[in-house]
Design an enzyme around this catalytic site. Structure first.
Site, PDB file in Angstrom:
ATOM      1  CB  SER A 122      -0.858  -0.008   1.267  1.00 33.79           C
ATOM      2  OG  SER A 122      -1.499   1.235   1.447  1.00 33.79           O
ATOM      3  CE1 TYR A 135      -4.483  -2.222   4.998  1.00 37.00           C
ATOM      4  CE2 TYR A 135      -3.416  -0.121   4.523  1.00 37.00           C
ATOM      5  CZ  TYR A 135      -4.050  -1.268   4.087  1.00 37.00           C
ATOM      6  OH  TYR A 135      -4.250  -1.472   2.740  1.00 37.00           O
TER       7      TYR A 135
HETATM    8  N1  LIG Z   1      -8.699  -0.434  -1.552  1.00 42.32           N
HETATM    9  C1  LIG Z   1      -7.653   0.340  -1.329  1.00 42.32           C
HETATM   10  O1  LIG Z   1      -7.733   1.587  -1.373  1.00 42.32           O
HETATM   11  C2  LIG Z   1      -6.303  -0.275  -1.029  1.00 42.32           C
HETATM   12  C3  LIG Z   1      -5.208   0.586  -0.972  1.00 42.32           C
HETATM   13  C4  LIG Z   1      -3.956   0.049  -0.731  1.00 42.32           C
HETATM   14  C5  LIG Z   1      -3.796  -1.306  -0.555  1.00 42.32           C
HETATM   15  N2  LIG Z   1      -4.898  -2.127  -0.600  1.00 42.32           N
HETATM   16  C6  LIG Z   1      -4.655  -3.551  -0.407  1.00 42.32           C
HETATM   17  O2  LIG Z   1      -5.142  -4.266  -1.519  1.00 42.32           O
HETATM   18  C7  LIG Z   1      -5.520  -5.586  -1.127  1.00 42.32           C
HETATM   19  C8  LIG Z   1      -6.931  -5.847  -1.592  1.00 42.32           C
HETATM   20  O3  LIG Z   1      -7.783  -4.950  -0.914  1.00 42.32           O
HETATM   21  P1  LIG Z   1      -9.256  -4.579  -1.385  1.00 42.32           P
HETATM   22  O4  LIG Z   1      -9.332  -3.096  -1.431  1.00 42.32           O
HETATM   23  O5  LIG Z   1      -9.659  -5.378  -2.576  1.00 42.32           O
HETATM   24  O6  LIG Z   1     -10.049  -5.047  -0.087  1.00 42.32           O
HETATM   25  P2  LIG Z   1     -11.354  -5.966   0.076  1.00 42.32           P
HETATM   26  O7  LIG Z   1     -11.729  -5.862   1.517  1.00 42.32           O
HETATM   27  O8  LIG Z   1     -12.352  -5.604  -0.950  1.00 42.32           O
HETATM   28  O9  LIG Z   1     -10.778  -7.409  -0.239  1.00 42.32           O
HETATM   29  C9  LIG Z   1      -9.895  -8.068   0.633  1.00 42.32           C
HETATM   30  C10 LIG Z   1     -10.170  -9.542   0.528  1.00 42.32           C
HETATM   31  O10 LIG Z   1      -9.299 -10.239   1.429  1.00 42.32           O
HETATM   32  C11 LIG Z   1     -10.043 -11.291   1.984  1.00 42.32           C
HETATM   33  N3  LIG Z   1      -9.479 -11.736   3.255  1.00 42.32           N
HETATM   34  C12 LIG Z   1      -9.435 -11.053   4.422  1.00 42.32           C
HETATM   35  N4  LIG Z   1      -8.880 -11.806   5.394  1.00 42.32           N
HETATM   36  C13 LIG Z   1      -8.556 -12.991   4.813  1.00 42.32           C
HETATM   37  C14 LIG Z   1      -7.951 -14.185   5.288  1.00 42.32           C
HETATM   38  N5  LIG Z   1      -7.573 -14.326   6.566  1.00 42.32           N
HETATM   39  N6  LIG Z   1      -7.774 -15.200   4.416  1.00 42.32           N
HETATM   40  C15 LIG Z   1      -8.176 -15.086   3.120  1.00 42.32           C
HETATM   41  N7  LIG Z   1      -8.758 -13.981   2.624  1.00 42.32           N
HETATM   42  C16 LIG Z   1      -8.939 -12.954   3.457  1.00 42.32           C
HETATM   43  C17 LIG Z   1     -11.445 -10.717   2.156  1.00 42.32           C
HETATM   44  O11 LIG Z   1     -12.418 -11.737   2.310  1.00 42.32           O
HETATM   45  C18 LIG Z   1     -11.617  -9.906   0.891  1.00 42.32           C
HETATM   46  O12 LIG Z   1     -12.200 -10.655  -0.146  1.00 42.32           O
HETATM   47  C19 LIG Z   1      -5.346  -5.617   0.401  1.00 42.32           C
HETATM   48  O13 LIG Z   1      -4.100  -6.206   0.729  1.00 42.32           O
HETATM   49  C20 LIG Z   1      -5.361  -4.149   0.774  1.00 42.32           C
HETATM   50  O14 LIG Z   1      -4.695  -3.906   1.984  1.00 42.32           O
HETATM   51  C21 LIG Z   1      -6.132  -1.640  -0.834  1.00 42.32           C
END
Ligand SMILES: NC(=O)c1ccc[n+]([C@@H]2O[C@H](COP(=O)([O-])OP(=O)(O)OC[C@H]3O[C@@H](n4cnc5c(N)ncnc54)[C@H](O)[C@@H]3O)[C@@H](O)[C@H]2O)c1
Length: 243
Positions: A122, A135
C-alpha cells in the site's frame, strides 16, 4: 481487487486459483471465469491450509507459477486506541499471510526453475498515516518481506515485487457503495484527482507477473494517482485550482 486481478489474469490466458474466505463470492467468480478458474477456500493465516491448497491447485490446474498475495484487512484506529489483539490480527492477515503464501509456493517454483510473486502492499507501506498504526506497520512489513524474498529467491529464478495501491474503489474503502464521483471528491489533493479502479491495480500486478517484467525484482510500484509524489502547497502556483 482480487476479483479484478483474477478476471484480468484469466483474460490473458492464465489458469486462476481464487483463494478467499468468501465462499459464495469466490464460487460465483470461479463460475463466471469458467474452466480457467477454480475457487479454494483459504484463510491466509493458516499454514496447513496453504499447503493443502497448493497441492489441490497443482492437481486441478497445474503448477503454480505466479502468486499474487492480495488478501488484507483494514483497521482505522489511533495508535493509543488500538489493542494488542487488534494490532496482532492485522499483522497476522496482512503480513504473516503473505509470508506463509511465499513459503507455500516458493519450493515448487524453485524446483521448476522460476516464478513470479506480487505482494500487495500500500502507499501506507511507504509513508505514515494517522489512524493506521497496525495497517501501516503491516504494509511496511510487506515491503521488507518483498525485498528479502527478492534477494533470497532471485538467484533461484523467482522475481518478487510489491505493488503499492493508493486509494482504490473497493469494498475495503467504499463499503457503503458511494458513487465514483462522490469518492473522487476526497482525492482533490493528489495529482490525478480521483480514486483508482481495482482494474488499474490489477494491470500493474499483471505486468509484474509477466515476462514483460523479466528484469524487475524487488521493485516497488505505486499505483496511486501520484499520491506518493508529494504534497501540494495549496493556493500556490501549480496546485489544483491555481494553475
Ligand atoms: N482499496 C484500497 O484503497 C487499497 C489501498 C492500498 C492497498 N490495498 C490492499 O489491496 C488488497 C486488496 O484490498 P481490497 O481493497 O480489494 O479489499 P477488500 O476488503 O475488498 O478485499 C480483501 C479480501 O481479502 C479477503 N481476506 C481477508 N482476510 C482474509 C484471510 N484471513 N484469508 C483469506 N482472505 C482474506 C477478504 O475476504 C476480501 O475478499 C489488500 O491487501 C489491501 O490492503 C487496498
Amino acid at each position: 481487487m482480487g476479483a479484478a486481478t483474477s478476471r484480468l489474469f484469466a483474460t490473458e490466458g492464465a489458469k486462476v486459483a481464487i483463494a478467499d474466505l468468501l465462499d459464495e463470492a469466490g464460487a460465483a467468480l470461479a463460475e463466471e471465469l469458467g474452466d480457467a478458474a477454480r475457487f479454494y477456500r483459504l484463510d491466509v493465516t493458516d499454514e496447513e491450509a496453504w499447503a493443502n491448497m497448493v497441492a489441490a491447485v497443482e492437481a486441478d490446474l497445474g503448477p503454480v507459477d505466479i502468486l499474487v498475495n492480495n488478501a488484507g484487512i483494514l483497521l482505522f484506529r489511533t495508535l493509543l486506541e488500538t489493542t494488542r489483539a487488534e494490532y496482532e490480527k492485522v499483522l497476522e492477515v496482512n503480513l504473516v499471510g503473505q509470508f506463509l503464501g511465499l513459503k507455500a509456493v516458493a519450493p515448487g517454483m524453485i524446483a521448476r526453475g522460476g516464478g513470479a510473486v506480487v505482494n500487495i502492499s500500500s502507499v501506507d507501506g511507504m509513508k505514515g498515516a494517522n489512524g493506521l498504526a497496525a495497517y501501516s506497520s503491516s504494509k511496511w512489513g510487506v515491503r521488507g518481506l518483498t525485498r528479502v524474498a527478492a534477494l533470497e529467491l532471485g538467484h533461484k529464478g523467482i522475481r518478487v515485487n510489491s505493488v503499492h495501491p493508493g486509494g482504490v474503489d473497493t469494498v475495503m474503502t467504499n463499503h457503503d457503495g458511494r458513487s465514483r464521483d462522490a469518492v473522487n471528491e476526497r482525492f482533490g489533493n493528489i495529482p490525478l484527482q480521483r480514486v483508482g479502479a481495482p482494474e488499474e491495480v490489477a494491470r500493474a500486478s499483471l505486468f509484474l507477473a509477466s515476462d514483460d517484467a523479466s528484469y524487475l525484482s524487488g521493485a516497488e510500484i505505486a499505483v496511486d494517482g501520484g499520491m506518493m509524489t508529494g504534497q501540494y502547497y495549496e493556493g500556490y502556483p501549480g496546485a489544483p485550482g491555481v494553475g
